[in-house]
Design a protein around this motif. Structure first.
Motif, PDB file in Angstrom:
ATOM      1  N   SER A 151      -4.334   7.254   0.119  1.00 49.02           N
ATOM      2  CA  SER A 151      -3.833   6.338   1.151  1.00 49.02           C
ATOM      3  C   SER A 151      -3.463   4.989   0.554  1.00 49.02           C
ATOM      4  CB  SER A 151      -4.874   6.154   2.254  1.00 49.02           C
ATOM      5  OG  SER A 151      -5.109   7.361   2.951  1.00 49.02           O
ATOM      6  N   VAL A 152      -4.344   4.452  -0.281  1.00 46.39           N
ATOM      7  CA  VAL A 152      -4.087   3.153  -0.908  1.00 46.39           C
ATOM      8  C   VAL A 152      -2.935   3.259  -1.905  1.00 46.39           C
ATOM      9  CG1 VAL A 152      -5.062   1.342  -2.366  1.00 46.39           C
ATOM     10  CG2 VAL A 152      -6.476   2.407  -0.587  1.00 46.39           C
ATOM     11  N   LEU A 153      -2.962   4.292  -2.734  1.00 46.96           N
ATOM     12  CA  LEU A 153      -1.939   4.467  -3.762  1.00 46.96           C
ATOM     13  C   LEU A 153      -0.554   4.616  -3.150  1.00 46.96           C
ATOM     14  CD1 LEU A 153      -1.319   4.977  -6.811  1.00 46.96           C
ATOM     15  CD2 LEU A 153      -1.683   7.412  -6.349  1.00 46.96           C
ATOM     16  N   ARG A 154      -0.427   5.457  -2.137  1.00 45.91           N
ATOM     17  CA  ARG A 154       0.889   5.683  -1.529  1.00 45.91           C
ATOM     18  C   ARG A 154       1.423   4.409  -0.877  1.00 45.91           C
ATOM     19  NH1 ARG A 154       3.695  10.141  -0.554  1.00 45.91           N
ATOM     20  NH2 ARG A 154       1.955  11.613  -0.711  1.00 45.91           N
ATOM     21  N   ALA A 155       0.564   3.724  -0.154  1.00 42.44           N
ATOM     22  CA  ALA A 155       1.021   2.499   0.502  1.00 42.44           C
ATOM     23  C   ALA A 155       1.440   1.452  -0.529  1.00 42.44           C
ATOM     24  CB  ALA A 155      -0.091   1.944   1.396  1.00 42.44           C
ATOM     25  N   ALA A 156       0.673   1.309  -1.604  1.00 37.69           N
ATOM     26  CA  ALA A 156       1.000   0.315  -2.629  1.00 37.69           C
ATOM     27  C   ALA A 156       2.332   0.618  -3.289  1.00 37.69           C
ATOM     28  CB  ALA A 156      -0.113   0.267  -3.672  1.00 37.69           C
ATOM     29  N   ILE A 157       2.594   1.893  -3.565  1.00 38.02           N
ATOM     30  CA  ILE A 157       3.834   2.264  -4.240  1.00 38.02           C
ATOM     31  C   ILE A 157       5.027   2.222  -3.287  1.00 38.02           C
ATOM     32  CG2 ILE A 157       5.064   4.195  -5.309  1.00 38.02           C
ATOM     33  CD1 ILE A 157       2.452   5.000  -6.653  1.00 38.02           C
ATOM     34  N   GLU A 158       4.870   2.785  -2.103  1.00 41.43           N
ATOM     35  CA  GLU A 158       6.016   2.971  -1.225  1.00 41.43           C
ATOM     36  C   GLU A 158       6.346   1.760  -0.366  1.00 41.43           C
ATOM     37  OE1 GLU A 158       5.345   6.520   1.017  1.00 41.43           O
ATOM     38  OE2 GLU A 158       5.551   7.840  -0.733  1.00 41.43           O
ATOM     39  N   THR A 159       5.341   0.929  -0.034  1.00 40.94           N
ATOM     40  CA  THR A 159       5.594  -0.224   0.843  1.00 40.94           C
ATOM     41  C   THR A 159       5.206  -1.554   0.223  1.00 40.94           C
ATOM     42  OG1 THR A 159       3.441  -0.260   1.963  1.00 40.94           O
ATOM     43  CG2 THR A 159       5.082   1.302   2.789  1.00 40.94           C
ATOM     44  N   GLY A 160       4.304  -1.535  -0.751  1.00 39.47           N
ATOM     45  CA  GLY A 160       3.815  -2.782  -1.329  1.00 39.47           C
ATOM     46  C   GLY A 160       2.851  -3.520  -0.421  1.00 39.47           C
ATOM     47  N   GLN A 161       2.500  -2.907   0.695  1.00 40.19           N
ATOM     48  CA  GLN A 161       1.633  -3.568   1.679  1.00 40.19           C
ATOM     49  C   GLN A 161       0.413  -2.699   1.944  1.00 40.19           C
ATOM     50  OE1 GLN A 161       2.754  -6.705   2.714  1.00 40.19           O
ATOM     51  NE2 GLN A 161       4.341  -6.207   1.196  1.00 40.19           N
ATOM     52  N   VAL A 162      -0.769  -3.203   1.588  1.00 42.43           N
ATOM     53  CA  VAL A 162      -1.989  -2.440   1.800  1.00 42.43           C
ATOM     54  C   VAL A 162      -3.039  -3.317   2.468  1.00 42.43           C
ATOM     55  CG1 VAL A 162      -3.753  -0.976   0.773  1.00 42.43           C
ATOM     56  CG2 VAL A 162      -1.518  -1.165  -0.340  1.00 42.43           C
ATOM     57  N   GLU A 163      -3.435  -2.918   3.654  1.00 40.55           N
ATOM     58  CA  GLU A 163      -4.595  -3.487   4.332  1.00 40.55           C
ATOM     59  C   GLU A 163      -5.491  -2.307   4.665  1.00 40.55           C
ATOM     60  OE1 GLU A 163      -5.725  -6.440   4.927  1.00 40.55           O
ATOM     61  OE2 GLU A 163      -4.042  -7.561   4.053  1.00 40.55           O
ATOM     62  N   TYR A 164      -6.475  -2.073   3.839  1.00 37.83           N
ATOM     63  CA  TYR A 164      -7.251  -0.844   3.968  1.00 37.83           C
ATOM     64  C   TYR A 164      -8.734  -1.145   3.926  1.00 37.83           C
ATOM     65  CZ  TYR A 164      -8.472   4.089   3.501  1.00 37.83           C
ATOM     66  OH  TYR A 164      -8.987   5.339   3.726  1.00 37.83           O
ATOM     67  N   GLN A 165      -9.443  -0.629   4.927  1.00 34.27           N
ATOM     68  CA  GLN A 165     -10.893  -0.765   4.990  1.00 34.27           C
ATOM     69  C   GLN A 165     -11.486   0.629   5.151  1.00 34.27           C
ATOM     70  OE1 GLN A 165     -12.788  -3.655   4.742  1.00 34.27           O
ATOM     71  NE2 GLN A 165     -10.856  -4.603   4.150  1.00 34.27           N
ATOM     72  N   GLY A 166     -12.006   1.166   4.074  1.00 32.73           N
ATOM     73  CA  GLY A 166     -12.559   2.500   4.129  1.00 32.73           C
ATOM     74  C   GLY A 166     -13.962   2.549   3.565  1.00 32.73           C
ATOM     75  N   GLU A 167     -14.468   3.735   3.390  1.00 33.51           N
ATOM     76  CA  GLU A 167     -15.804   3.918   2.829  1.00 33.51           C
ATOM     77  C   GLU A 167     -15.832   3.616   1.341  1.00 33.51           C
ATOM     78  OE1 GLU A 167     -19.194   7.472   2.338  1.00 33.51           O
ATOM     79  OE2 GLU A 167     -17.343   7.832   3.487  1.00 33.51           O
ATOM     80  N   PHE A 168     -14.729   3.920   0.661  1.00 32.36           N
ATOM     81  CA  PHE A 168     -14.683   3.781  -0.793  1.00 32.36           C
ATOM     82  C   PHE A 168     -13.811   2.615  -1.267  1.00 32.36           C
ATOM     83  CE2 PHE A 168     -15.421   8.226   0.277  1.00 32.36           C
ATOM     84  CZ  PHE A 168     -16.567   8.498  -0.451  1.00 32.36           C
ATOM     85  N   PHE A 169     -12.826   2.234  -0.470  1.00 25.97           N
ATOM     86  CA  PHE A 169     -11.904   1.182  -0.886  1.00 25.97           C
ATOM     87  C   PHE A 169     -11.711   0.170   0.235  1.00 25.97           C
ATOM     88  CE2 PHE A 169     -10.690   4.935  -3.354  1.00 25.97           C
ATOM     89  CZ  PHE A 169     -10.762   4.422  -4.644  1.00 25.97           C
ATOM     90  N   GLN A 170     -11.745  -1.103  -0.150  1.00 26.82           N
ATOM     91  CA  GLN A 170     -11.400  -2.207   0.744  1.00 26.82           C
ATOM     92  C   GLN A 170     -10.331  -3.013   0.013  1.00 26.82           C
ATOM     93  OE1 GLN A 170     -14.992  -1.863  -0.148  1.00 26.82           O
ATOM     94  NE2 GLN A 170     -14.897  -0.240   1.389  1.00 26.82           N
ATOM     95  N   VAL A 171      -9.093  -2.888   0.465  1.00 26.25           N
ATOM     96  CA  VAL A 171      -7.967  -3.413  -0.303  1.00 26.25           C
ATOM     97  C   VAL A 171      -7.093  -4.312   0.555  1.00 26.25           C
ATOM     98  CG1 VAL A 171      -5.918  -2.793  -1.641  1.00 26.25           C
ATOM     99  CG2 VAL A 171      -7.954  -1.343  -1.741  1.00 26.25           C
ATOM    100  N   HIS A 172      -6.713  -5.461  -0.017  1.00 30.65           N
ATOM    101  CA  HIS A 172      -5.755  -6.385   0.593  1.00 30.65           C
ATOM    102  C   HIS A 172      -4.695  -6.677  -0.465  1.00 30.65           C
ATOM    103  CE1 HIS A 172      -8.853  -7.010   3.683  1.00 30.65           C
ATOM    104  NE2 HIS A 172      -9.703  -7.118   2.671  1.00 30.65           N
TER     105      HIS A 172
END
Length: 340
Positions: A151-172
């Motif tokens: 989820s994080v990888l695809r969003a970072a590559i395809e949109t450049g925009q990641v706001e993700y709060q999960g069990e394993f990753f918290q990414v801004h």
């Protein structure tokens, strides 16, 4: 919210995707592994030269895992600068060893060097590597971790925009650089294939017999895709190739290459689920090798590859098992692929 597709439309899309995946020219559906295996040792220049030779022989795509002391995406970038059109498949980067944003940055850099020539594979790997070598605890949810990573990888590559709060990753993460890079995941068990159908652009098994892939993995993959109302991605089957008619020599060569995997619990489960249980005394290994390896003369190997490609298997990732003369046998395999 996107409009939900009706079942008829979804089935039609899946059928069209499957037709597209299995009606491309055969040579486009076959790649070859470069410097594969736990025991492989190589320099960057050796890999680059191998890729150049493959391209000169008409090979459309090559594969290389992230195993050993050298970084595969970096090697691929060097090779891309010295080749023209061959496509590069990373299969796979262990998710526990590299943050998804770091991998996204590597992939985006490669795409600027060689646009449209990369396909990126990820997978959780195994406890022997992740915990014993890297010292990173895997926990009990590797498939859930892979799902979040994707989820994080695809969003970072395809949109450049990641706001993700999960069990394993918290990414801004907010950047402008984007690309279209297919993302695949490794898969062994049926649940992993179902997950691949839900979230990936391809499923990459290793040491999985073709009947198992067709009878159990493919239905699971389609089930996952259907649950998300998306076309089913291809299964990219790993096939070992031994260009020798000496059965005993082939057995010895294959066992030498795959013996590490035969003791790992999830591979033991895979083989049992495929109907080839391995006994502690090695019983079953001969049947397993027969199921995993396209072997014999060049004509016999080519015939076997064509048989597999006539099924619903989307692509093949071929790994040469040297028996007598590695360079000669590798050249033979390049010619076989070129004849497809």
């Amino acid at each position: 919210m996107c409009e939900r597709k009706d079942k008829k439309t979804m089935v039609q899309e899946q059928a069209a995707t499957q037709i597209s995946a299995t009606t491309r020219p055969l040579r486009e559906r076959v790649g070859i592994s470069i410097k594969n295996g736990l025991k492989a040792r190589y320099t960057v220049q050796e890999v680059v030269e191998s890729i150049q030779k493959a391209e000169a022989a008409g090979i459309q795509q090559i594969w290389m895992p992230q195993i050993g002391p050298l970084d595969t995406p970096t090697i691929f970038t060097a090779a891309a600068l010295q080749t023209q059109q061959i496509r590069f498949n990373v299969g796979v980067v262990p998710t526990y060893t590299r943050h998804p944003l770091i991998l996204a940055q590597q992939a985006l850099a490669f795409d600027q060097v060689a646009p449209g020539r990369l396909r990126l594979g990820i997978g959780s790997s195994n406890k022997v590597l992740i915990e014993d070598v890297y010292g990173v605890p895997m926990g009990k949810k590797p498939l859930s971790q892979t799902r979040e990573y994707m989820s994080v990888l695809r969003a970072a590559i395809e949109t450049g925009q990641v706001e993700y709060q999960g069990e394993f990753f918290q990414v801004h993460y907010h950047e402008e650089t984007t690309a279209s890079i297919p993302l695949i995941i490794s898969a062994l068990g049926e649940k992993a294939f179902e997950t691949a159908g839900e979230i990936s652009d391809g499923a990459l098994p290793w040491l999985a017999p073709i009947p198992y892939l067709l009878e159990k993995a493919l239905p699971a993959l389609k089930k996952g895709a259907q649950s998300q109302q998306r076309p089913a991605p291809p299964i990219i089957a790993g096939v070992l190739v031994a260009l020798s008619e000496d059965q005993q020599a082939v057995q010895r060569a294959v066992l030498q290459q795959i013996e590490h995997y035969l003791g790992l619990p999830y591979y033991i489960r895979l083989f049992a689920n495929a109907g080839i249980p391995l006994g502690p005394d090695g019983t079953g290994s001969e049947e397993l090798i027969s199921a995993l390896v396209a072997q014999g003369s060049a004509a016999a190997v080519e015939q076997r590859l064509r048989q597999i490609l006539a099924t619903e298997i989307g692509e093949l990732n071929l790994t040469l098992i040297p028996v007598v003369d590695e360079q000669k046998e590798y050249a033979q395999l390049l010619r076989i692929i070129g004849n497809l």
